[in-house]
Design an enzyme around this catalytic site. Structure first.
Site, short mmCIF file in Angstrom:
data_model
loop_
_atom_site.label_atom_id
_atom_site.label_comp_id
_atom_site.label_asym_id
_atom_site.label_seq_id
_atom_site.Cartn_x
_atom_site.Cartn_y
_atom_site.Cartn_z
N ARG A 32 48.41 106.41 44.05
CA ARG A 32 47.03 106.67 43.65
C ARG A 32 46.75 108.15 43.55
NH1 ARG A 32 47.69 101.75 45.78
NH2 ARG A 32 46.15 100.08 45.49
N ASP A 320 52.98 93.31 53.38
CA ASP A 320 54.32 93.87 53.16
C ASP A 320 55.18 93.87 54.42
OD1 ASP A 320 53.77 94.30 50.51
OD2 ASP A 320 53.13 96.38 50.79
C1 S3P Z 1 49.85 97.34 46.94
C2 S3P Z 1 49.31 96.09 47.06
C3 S3P Z 1 50.09 94.92 47.56
C4 S3P Z 1 51.39 95.33 48.23
C5 S3P Z 1 52.11 96.37 47.45
C6 S3P Z 1 51.26 97.62 47.29
C7 S3P Z 1 49.02 98.44 46.43
O1 S3P Z 1 50.41 94.10 46.45
O2 S3P Z 1 52.20 94.20 48.41
O3 S3P Z 1 53.32 96.73 48.10
O4 S3P Z 1 49.43 99.61 46.55
O5 S3P Z 1 47.93 98.15 45.92
P1 S3P Z 1 49.45 92.91 45.96
O6 S3P Z 1 48.24 93.48 45.39
O7 S3P Z 1 50.28 92.18 44.93
O8 S3P Z 1 49.21 92.08 47.18
#
Ligand code: S3P
Length: 439
Positions: A32, A320
């Site tokens: 981000r 995660d």
């Molecule tokens: C993330 C959101 C999660 C996570 C990924 C990182 C993010 O995914 O599993 O490693 O940075 O917004 P999901 O939105 O598919 O749950």
């Protein structure tokens, strides 16, 4: 990447973890910082940036769209923001590698640009569902082609986006963030309603860079036409990377480890809550806030663990961390049950199946279910397990070595570099006995 340089891990059994470590920067916040820093007016200075392949894929994409980005050098990145409408058409396909966050967030951001883009990924990413972002984006007026809902994504530029109100069908920070980024380019107020809280790094960083975001319970609203102002971003250490050492210390007698300056955003601390429910000895110190994100040092000392029914409200907050939590469950007394976690089946691998299969190879009673797993704690043996090119599966089986009866070989570990460069070095420093071999 992984197919060119295959790596396996060989983990010797036994050991415990000690000392103080700082794991690499948070992956979500690193992505981000590049995206919002690039669109900001002015120069954004990032420290603690994760120099892993995933965040570097995002960085390379913005460079390819004309953004002058210096670094990373020792986690420092300087982004010369081009403003909301300053990105340029890239000459090539943008390769997102293994990174779901890159492709899903960028699809929203790029749907609102004046130029066309194509987003591709590696073999794992090319199997992951993108309809969850392309469907709501289409409702906003975006035109995105895909390979039956999978990458590559062909994003047509030049379409006016219109705000929508959207109830997320699954708890996903990637989908929420995708729609917020598209919402910056849409006419009107885009509203996203979450079925359960998910990581809110996008909301925090948008607000920190002066873009108004309204958060009201489960509802996030953003109005198009605003702007971002450059700032300094200090990326905390990634709690998802710290997790491997937290679990490692929780399962091995004699352990006492402190993870420094870790992000403890309430939407990310499911692992702390779950391990504590299992009996882990975890304490926080040096609590503070950096760039709108809470941080702390996390100390974990060995204490015997007990199996639990994992509360479903913790699932999105630990999404995660489950592969490592399953290793903790294998080392706990009694039964651990996870439900409500079907999202784990569409991560970098099917993490429910990958962990159930690997734990069974190691002699653990682990049964997958449609939306979770049932694990009976018991001795961990030895053997050869598959990571399925999934970084978190690889690192989870590595820490299982601390309690194993013999050597564990873990296949296809090159993708650990997506989130945790130098995992092997830090793990050995902390007390694991493992090596990485090129195959
Ligand atoms: C993330 C959101 C999660 C996570 C990924 C990182 C993010 O995914 O599993 O490693 O940075 O917004 P999901 O939105 O598919 O749950």
């Amino acid at each position: 990447m992984s197919s060119e340089h295959k790596k396996n891990y060989i983990v010797q059994p036994g050991g415990f973890l000690q000392g103080e470590l700082r794991v690499p920067g948070d992956k979500s916040i690193s992505h981000r910082s590049i995206m919002l820093g690039s669109l900001a007016e002015g120069v954004t200075e990032v420290t603690g940036f994760l120099e892993g392949d995933d965040a570097l894929a995002t960085l390379a994409a913005f460079r390819a769209m004309g953004v002058n980005i210096e670094g990373p050098v020792d986690g420092r990145v300087t982004i010369h923001g081009v403003g909301m409408n300053g990105l340029k058409e890239p000459e090539d396909v943008l390769d997102m590698g293994n990174s779901g966050t890159s492709i899903r967030l960028l699809s929203g951001l790029l749907a609102g640009q004046s130029f066309n883009t194509v987003l591709s990924g590696d073999s794992s990413l090319s199997k992951r569902p993108m309809g969850r972002v392309t469907d709501p984006l289409a409702r906003m007026g975006a035109v995105i082609g895909s390979n039956e809902g999978k990458p590559p994504l062909q994003i047509q530029g030049g379409n006016q986006l219109y705000a929508i109100s959207y109830a997320l069908p699954m708890a996903s920070a990637q989908v929420k963030s995708c729609l917020l980024l598209a919402g910056m380019y849409a006419k009107g107020k885009t509203t996203v309603v979450e079925p359960a809280p998910t990581r809110d790094h996008s909301e925090r960083m948008l607000a920190g860079m002066g873009y108004p975001v309204e958060v009201n319970g489960d509802t996030v609203t953003i109005e198009g036409g605003g702007k971002l102002t450059a700032t300094k971003i200090d990326v905390p250490a990634d709690i998802s990377s710290a997790t491997f050492f937290m679990v490692g210390a929780a399962i091995s007698e004699g352990s006492d480890i402190t993870l420094k300056h870790v992000g403890i955003n309430p939407t990310r601390i499911g692992v702390i809550n779950i391990l504590r429910l299992m009996g882990a000895d975890i304490s926080l110190s040096n609590e503070g806030t950096t760039g709108g994100e809470p941080v702390a040092d996390i100390r974990v000392r060995y204490a015997p663990l007990t199996g639990i029914d994992i509360p479903e409200d913790q699932v999105p907050l630990a999404i995660d961390e489950f592969p490592a939590i399953f290793v903790a469950a294998a080392c706990a007394e009694g039964r651990t049950v996870l439900t409500g976690a079907e999202e784990l089946r569409v991560k970098e691998s099917d993490r429910i199946q990958a962990m159930a299969d690997g734990l069974q190879v190691l002699g653990v009673d682990a049964q997958s279910t449609a939306d979770g797993i049932i694990i009976y704690g018991g001795p961990i043996g030895s053997g050869e397990v598959e990571s399925h090119d999934d970084h978190r599966i690889a690192m989870s089986f590595a820490i299982a070595g601390l309690q194993a009866g013999g050597t564990i070989q873990i296949n296809d570990c090159a993708n650990v570099a997506t989130s945790f460069p130098n995992f092997v070095g830090l793990a050995n420093k902390a007390g694991l006995n493992m090596e990485e071999i090129d195959v």
